[in-house]
Scaffold this motif. Structure first.
Motif, PDB file in Angstrom:
ATOM      1  N   UNK A  44     -19.321 -20.756   1.544  1.00 21.79           N
ATOM      2  CA  UNK A  44     -19.689 -20.122   2.792  1.00 21.79           C
ATOM      3  C   UNK A  44     -19.021 -18.756   2.921  1.00 21.79           C
ATOM      4  N   UNK A  45     -19.641 -17.913   3.728  1.00 22.13           N
ATOM      5  CA  UNK A  45     -19.045 -16.614   3.990  1.00 22.13           C
ATOM      6  C   UNK A  45     -17.786 -16.815   4.827  1.00 22.13           C
ATOM      7  N   UNK A  46     -16.713 -16.128   4.452  1.00 20.98           N
ATOM      8  CA  UNK A  46     -15.451 -16.297   5.145  1.00 20.98           C
ATOM      9  C   UNK A  46     -14.888 -14.958   5.597  1.00 20.98           C
ATOM     10  N   UNK A  47     -14.161 -15.001   6.692  1.00 22.03           N
ATOM     11  CA  UNK A  47     -13.507 -13.799   7.198  1.00 22.03           C
ATOM     12  C   UNK A  47     -12.263 -13.491   6.394  1.00 22.03           C
ATOM     13  N   UNK A  59      -6.182  -8.741  11.516  1.00 18.93           N
ATOM     14  CA  UNK A  59      -6.171 -10.128  11.066  1.00 18.93           C
ATOM     15  C   UNK A  59      -6.313 -10.136   9.549  1.00 18.93           C
ATOM     16  N   UNK A  60      -5.585 -11.065   8.908  1.00 21.60           N
ATOM     17  CA  UNK A  60      -5.745 -11.299   7.473  1.00 21.60           C
ATOM     18  C   UNK A  60      -5.820 -12.801   7.229  1.00 21.60           C
ATOM     19  N   UNK A  61      -6.745 -13.194   6.390  1.00 17.98           N
ATOM     20  CA  UNK A  61      -6.760 -14.578   5.950  1.00 17.98           C
ATOM     21  C   UNK A  61      -5.484 -14.860   5.154  1.00 17.98           C
ATOM     22  N   UNK A  67      -1.456  -8.813   0.194  1.00 18.44           N
ATOM     23  CA  UNK A  67      -2.159  -8.171  -0.926  1.00 18.44           C
ATOM     24  C   UNK A  67      -3.223  -7.196  -0.448  1.00 18.44           C
ATOM     25  N   UNK A  68      -3.866  -7.502   0.656  1.00 24.81           N
ATOM     26  CA  UNK A  68      -4.937  -6.656   1.184  1.00 24.81           C
ATOM     27  C   UNK A  68      -4.434  -5.915   2.420  1.00 24.81           C
ATOM     28  N   UNK A  69      -4.935  -4.697   2.593  1.00 23.70           N
ATOM     29  CA  UNK A  69      -4.618  -3.904   3.779  1.00 23.70           C
ATOM     30  C   UNK A  69      -5.891  -3.283   4.319  1.00 23.70           C
ATOM     31  N   UNK A  70      -6.146  -3.523   5.595  1.00 23.63           N
ATOM     32  CA  UNK A  70      -7.315  -2.934   6.244  1.00 23.63           C
ATOM     33  C   UNK A  70      -6.864  -1.720   7.049  1.00 23.63           C
ATOM     34  N   UNK A  71      -7.698  -0.702   7.070  1.00 22.77           N
ATOM     35  CA  UNK A  71      -7.400   0.490   7.851  1.00 22.77           C
ATOM     36  C   UNK A  71      -8.713   1.114   8.291  1.00 22.77           C
ATOM     37  N   UNK A  72      -8.632   2.039   9.212  1.00 24.96           N
ATOM     38  CA  UNK A  72      -9.848   2.697   9.677  1.00 24.96           C
ATOM     39  C   UNK A  72      -9.559   4.144  10.008  1.00 24.96           C
ATOM     40  N   UNK A  73     -10.564   4.953   9.834  1.00 25.18           N
ATOM     41  CA  UNK A  73     -10.525   6.359  10.205  1.00 25.18           C
ATOM     42  C   UNK A  73     -11.698   6.563  11.149  1.00 25.18           C
ATOM     43  N   UNK A 106      -7.238 -10.213  16.428  1.00 20.16           N
ATOM     44  CA  UNK A 106      -5.921 -10.786  16.666  1.00 20.16           C
ATOM     45  C   UNK A 106      -5.432 -11.471  15.401  1.00 20.16           C
ATOM     46  N   UNK A 107      -4.135 -11.373  15.128  1.00 20.09           N
ATOM     47  CA  UNK A 107      -3.596 -11.907  13.871  1.00 20.09           C
ATOM     48  C   UNK A 107      -3.854 -13.385  13.652  1.00 20.09           C
TER      49      UNK A 107
END
Length: 129
Positions: A44-47, A59-61, A67-73, A106-107
């Protein structure tokens, strides 16, 4: 209609890195929570991660924490997912999506795919062992 375009996927060896981008040409993502999801064959698709509009809350699974870092511009209307120390189990099609009803992530709250309104076409990430 919001068009999201992912890029940056590819084939990488275990332990390597990739940086995914999610762009929204002609549309501002400012004000909306943006999520990254993934779907492996037969699963299944997962967040994986999401980022709030302006507060920086993310939020990170558990499987990708550290290991992963999300960011936005917001000026570029682009969201990124930096993926380091990749593992074969990270192999999947990665999708970004916009939640037009919420601005916050939210985390401790897993992104709900049914709350996300617009989706990109996906980008394949393959991690070889």
């Amino acid at each position: 209609q919001v068009q999201l375009v992912e890029s940056g996927g590819g084939l990488v060896q275990a332990g390597g890195s990739l940086r995914l981008s999610c762009a929204a040409p002609g549309f501002t993502l400012d004000g909306y929570a943006i999520g990254w999801f993934r779907q492996a064959p037969g699963k299944e698709r997962e967040g994986v991660s999401c980022i709030s509009s302006s507060t920086g809350s993310t939020y990170y699974a558990d499987s990708v924490k550290g290991r992963f870092t999300i960011s936005r511009d917001n000026a570029k209307s682009t969201v990124y997912l930096q993926m380091n120390s990749l593992k074969p189990e990270d192999t999947a099609v990665y999708y970004c999506a916009a939640n037009l009803m919420r601005s916050m992530c939210y985390p401790s709250v897993t992104p709900n795919i049914y709350e996300y309104d617009y989706w990109g076409q996906g980008t394949q990430v393959t991690v070889s062992s």
